[in-house]
Design an enzyme around this catalytic site. Structure first.
Site, PDB file in Angstrom:
ATOM      1  N   HIS A  27       0.772  -1.254   0.048  1.00  0.00           N
ATOM      2  CA  HIS A  27      -0.129   0.048   0.238  1.00  0.00           C
ATOM      3  C   HIS A  27       0.917   1.119  -0.027  1.00  0.00           C
ATOM      4  O   HIS A  27       0.626   2.339   0.691  1.00  0.00           O
ATOM      5  CB  HIS A  27      -0.843  -0.028   1.275  1.00  0.00           C
ATOM      6  CG  HIS A  27      -1.697  -1.250   1.499  1.00  0.00           C
ATOM      7  ND1 HIS A  27      -2.843  -1.570   0.927  1.00  0.00           N
ATOM      8  CD2 HIS A  27      -1.436  -2.249   2.309  1.00  0.00           C
ATOM      9  CE1 HIS A  27      -3.293  -2.753   1.078  1.00  0.00           C
ATOM     10  NE2 HIS A  27      -2.406  -3.076   1.938  1.00  0.00           N
ATOM     11  N   SER A  44      13.020  21.456 -16.574  1.00  0.00           N
ATOM     12  CA  SER A  44      11.530  22.187 -16.888  1.00  0.00           C
ATOM     13  C   SER A  44      11.842  23.478 -17.591  1.00  0.00           C
ATOM     14  O   SER A  44      12.906  24.249 -17.357  1.00  0.00           O
ATOM     15  CB  SER A  44      10.951  22.392 -15.580  1.00  0.00           C
ATOM     16  OG  SER A  44      10.162  23.633 -15.568  1.00  0.00           O
ATOM     17  N   LYS A  66      14.544  21.666 -11.578  1.00  0.00           N
ATOM     18  CA  LYS A  66      13.893  20.354 -11.952  1.00  0.00           C
ATOM     19  C   LYS A  66      14.564  19.543 -12.702  1.00  0.00           C
ATOM     20  O   LYS A  66      15.400  19.850 -13.755  1.00  0.00           O
ATOM     21  CB  LYS A  66      12.524  20.501 -12.347  1.00  0.00           C
ATOM     22  CG  LYS A  66      11.603  20.905 -11.505  1.00  0.00           C
ATOM     23  CD  LYS A  66      10.071  20.833 -11.624  1.00  0.00           C
ATOM     24  CE  LYS A  66       9.695  19.489 -11.430  1.00  0.00           C
ATOM     25  NZ  LYS A  66       8.396  19.392 -11.817  1.00  0.00           N
ATOM     26  N   GLU A  84       8.318   8.115 -17.378  1.00  0.00           N
ATOM     27  CA  GLU A  84       6.985   8.435 -17.452  1.00  0.00           C
ATOM     28  C   GLU A  84       6.369   8.013 -19.249  1.00  0.00           C
ATOM     29  O   GLU A  84       5.372   7.758 -18.986  1.00  0.00           O
ATOM     30  CB  GLU A  84       6.710   9.927 -17.437  1.00  0.00           C
ATOM     31  CG  GLU A  84       7.116  10.608 -15.742  1.00  0.00           C
ATOM     32  CD  GLU A  84       7.363  11.799 -15.636  1.00  0.00           C
ATOM     33  OE1 GLU A  84       7.074  12.492 -14.568  1.00  0.00           O
ATOM     34  OE2 GLU A  84       7.517  12.747 -16.481  1.00  0.00           O
ATOM     35  N   TYR A 104     -10.618 -15.977 -44.640  1.00  0.00           N
ATOM     36  CA  TYR A 104     -10.161 -14.414 -44.455  1.00  0.00           C
ATOM     37  C   TYR A 104     -11.195 -13.594 -44.886  1.00  0.00           C
ATOM     38  O   TYR A 104     -12.173 -13.703 -45.420  1.00  0.00           O
ATOM     39  CB  TYR A 104      -9.202 -14.496 -45.757  1.00  0.00           C
ATOM     40  CG  TYR A 104      -8.687 -13.061 -46.008  1.00  0.00           C
ATOM     41  CD1 TYR A 104      -7.546 -12.748 -45.001  1.00  0.00           C
ATOM     42  CD2 TYR A 104      -9.161 -12.157 -46.674  1.00  0.00           C
ATOM     43  CE1 TYR A 104      -7.058 -11.302 -45.147  1.00  0.00           C
ATOM     44  CE2 TYR A 104      -8.608 -10.836 -46.660  1.00  0.00           C
ATOM     45  CZ  TYR A 104      -7.604 -10.385 -46.033  1.00  0.00           C
ATOM     46  OH  TYR A 104      -7.202  -9.218 -46.138  1.00  0.00           O
ATOM     47  N   LYS A 157      -1.932  -6.000 -38.669  1.00  0.00           N
ATOM     48  CA  LYS A 157      -0.592  -5.861 -38.723  1.00  0.00           C
ATOM     49  C   LYS A 157      -0.044  -4.563 -37.849  1.00  0.00           C
ATOM     50  O   LYS A 157       0.805  -4.608 -37.180  1.00  0.00           O
ATOM     51  CB  LYS A 157       0.132  -5.538 -40.152  1.00  0.00           C
ATOM     52  CG  LYS A 157       0.836  -6.623 -40.717  1.00  0.00           C
ATOM     53  CD  LYS A 157       0.128  -7.564 -41.190  1.00  0.00           C
ATOM     54  CE  LYS A 157      -0.723  -7.173 -42.626  1.00  0.00           C
ATOM     55  NZ  LYS A 157      -1.736  -8.222 -43.274  1.00  0.00           N
TER      56      LYS A 157
HETATM   57  N1  ARG Z   1      -4.020  -6.434 -48.466  1.00  0.00           N
HETATM   58  C1  ARG Z   1      -4.717  -7.585 -47.907  1.00  0.00           C
HETATM   59  C2  ARG Z   1      -4.319  -7.895 -46.300  1.00  0.00           C
HETATM   60  O1  ARG Z   1      -3.231  -7.299 -45.978  1.00  0.00           O
HETATM   61  C3  ARG Z   1      -4.174  -8.593 -48.593  1.00  0.00           C
HETATM   62  C4  ARG Z   1      -5.026  -9.849 -48.613  1.00  0.00           C
HETATM   63  C5  ARG Z   1      -5.948 -10.220 -49.786  1.00  0.00           C
HETATM   64  N2  ARG Z   1      -7.012 -10.992 -49.895  1.00  0.00           N
HETATM   65  C6  ARG Z   1      -7.990 -10.826 -50.147  1.00  0.00           C
HETATM   66  N3  ARG Z   1      -8.905 -11.772 -50.201  1.00  0.00           N
HETATM   67  N4  ARG Z   1      -8.604  -9.609 -50.467  1.00  0.00           N
HETATM   68  O2  ARG Z   1      -4.790  -8.649 -45.728  1.00  0.00           O
END
Ligand code: ARG
Length: 486
Positions: A174, A295, A301, A308, A335, A343
């Site tokens: 604490h 500062s 400071k 931070e 997909y 990404k």
């Molecule tokens: N630019 C897309 C990605 O990074 C490519 C995938 C392509 N596939 C599709 N079915 N459009 O995911």
């Protein structure tokens, strides 16, 4: 006037997006400029170029083995791919936004360098498995980088711990004085966290270490594509067993993002602690000038900005984990274009965490611990209250009872504005007859930590022997990381 403008706009749109023509055989109209811009992932997946080329070369060898391309064609394609790789490296490669992503940028260039053979490369392959394999290669690579940085940080922590075994100071709960501990023990707690982080990374490496190339769009591919050959060329330990899962699995990315979030949370806690320790009120450490800022208005400071900022960036890293989860949670197999958003959160978090570990390692390496000041905080000797309770237990008083007695002692001392060591033995005796002169031996840092001799406790010989274990452990970890690097 109005219609002329509109016409011009349409022409312009067509020009700007016409690059997509090479996958638009089915369409009457070209993609609009605004659609091309909106759907492009090039800015992000550019970074996958080397992995994309490596994946293409492995696929090329499988195509050769399956008889889809001749030896001459294979050589021509490989040479062109390597030329593209070189151009990207030197900056000579012209990325073209009209091609959606890095995969199409490279393939388009390939078909310019080798029009006939190059056009065969995408046989028995889809961008779906290409995206997956590139991302897996990227994640594996980043895991090794981050794990390596963690090892370097852990080496520093071991070093600091070794040099501060008998630096005893208050341990806190604490954020209040709790019990005396060795600074080495405190630092070792962080070593433990970063060791678990290291192990988590190694586990998540295994999750990424599965070849998904050869899944095709979703159903698998025709031709005799030797996936084992591809796995061997690309350095994957396993090959995926289900093409539908293969193209849509992002567990490895989530696990990696989780591991990164955990590292960041640990770093952030450590930063918070150092920020507190660096304050005027604590004065436990001094940070090297190069990691602090002044500062603009208050000349006295020296602010711990880097610490931070690490703490501040932690929120972003954790958010990235969440955004990946949320992106994935409602996706049907297989997909879906949503997955293009996978990404950014991973790359962003990787960069932040990696850089945070590097700079934090530099900071901790150069931090000066003010052991004297730390120890002086023990002069507030109420921190030994638990040790007095234990002392009474050893005299035959049950712990709950002794806890109550010590509570009364503490109250008495506070009311009379005395510390525990300034109380006379007679005063102690008035509260508890069993207390003798040896009570004062308890009120001492070394005695206190010496009592905490359970495995994992702060008794100095325990701390020392665990640090010895750390030294062996980290050498083993280093070797296992080197094995991944091969
Ligand atoms: N630019 C897309 C990605 O990074 C490519 C995938 C392509 N596939 C599709 N079915 N459009 O995911």
């Amino acid at each position: 006037m109005y219609s002329k403008k509109k016409k011009q706009a349409r022409v312009k749109e067509k020009e700007s997006a016409s690059g997509n023509n090479f996958v638009r055989g089915r369409f009457k109209d070209d993609i609009s400029g605004i659609t091309a811009d909106f759907t492009s992932s090039l800015d992000i997946d550019k970074r996958l170029a080397d992995f994309d080329i490596a994946g293409s070369i492995a696929h090329l060898y499988a195509l050769r083995k399956a008889g889809v391309v001749s030896e001459k064609e294979k050589k021509e394609i490989e040479k062109s791919l390597l030329k593209i790789k070189e151009d990207i490296k030197t900056g000579a490669f012209k990325f073209d936004k009209r091609y959606e992503d890095i995969h199409m940028n490279i393939e388009k260039k390939l078909t310019m360098l080798a029009p006939v053979s190059g056009a065969k490369l995408h046989t028995a392959r889809s961008r779906n498995d290409q995206v997956s394999i590139d991302f897996r290669l990227y994640v594996k690579n980043e895991i090794k980088k981050v794990a390596g940085a963690l090892i370097a940080l852990r080496f520093e922590l071991i070093d600091i711990a070794k040099n501060h075994i008998d630096a005893i100071f208050p341990g806190y709960t604490h954020l209040q004085h709790a019990q005396p501990v060795s600074l080495a023990h405190h630092i070792s707690a962080y070593y433990e966290m970063f060791t678990r982080d290291f192990e988590r990374l190694i586990n998540c490496y295994a999750a990424a270490d599965v070849l998904t190339l050869g899944s095709g769009a979703l159903a698998g591919v025709d031709f005799e594509i030797d996936r084992q050959l591809e796995a061997k060329m690309l350095g994957f330990a396993k090959i995926s067993r289900n093409s539908m899962d293969g193209v849509s699995d992002r567990d490895f990315a989530l696990e990696f993002n989780f591991a990164l979030s955990m590292i960041m949370m640990h770093l952030s806690r450590f930063c918070e602690e150092l920020i507190i320790w660096n304050s005027e009120e604590f004065g436990f450490i001094e940070l090297k000038d190069e990691f602090t800022t002044g500062s603009s208005i208050m000349p006295q400071k020296k602010n711990p900005d880097v610490l931070e900022l690490i703490r501040g960036k932690t929120g972003g890293v954790i958010s990235n984990l969440l955004s990946l989860f949320i992106m994935m949670k409602a996706l049907p197999l297989t997909y879906n274009r949503d997955m293009q958003e996978d990404k950014k959160p991973v790359m962003e978090s990787t960069d932040t965490v990696y850089n945070s570990i590097l700079i934090f390692t530099e900071i901790i390496k150069t931090v000066k611990f003010n052991a004297k000041n730390m120890r002086s905080k023990l002069d507030d000797d109420f921190i030994y209250a638990t040790d007095i309770a234990t002392y009474l237990v050893k005299k035959g008083i049950p712990f709950r009872k002794s806890h109550e007695i010590v509570g009364r002692i503490v109250n008495y001392a506070k009311e009379n504005k005395k510390t525990l060591s300034k109380l006379k033995v007679e005063e102690y005796k008035k509260i508890c007859g069993g207390i003798e002169n040896d009570i004062f031996e308890v009120l001492n840092p070394l005695a206190s930590v010496g009592l905490k001799k359970s495995y994992g406790g702060t008794a100095l010989n325990r701390v020392k022997s665990i640090i010895n274990d750390y030294e062996e452990e980290i050498e083993r970890n280093k070797k296992s990381l080197e094995r991944l690097e091969r």
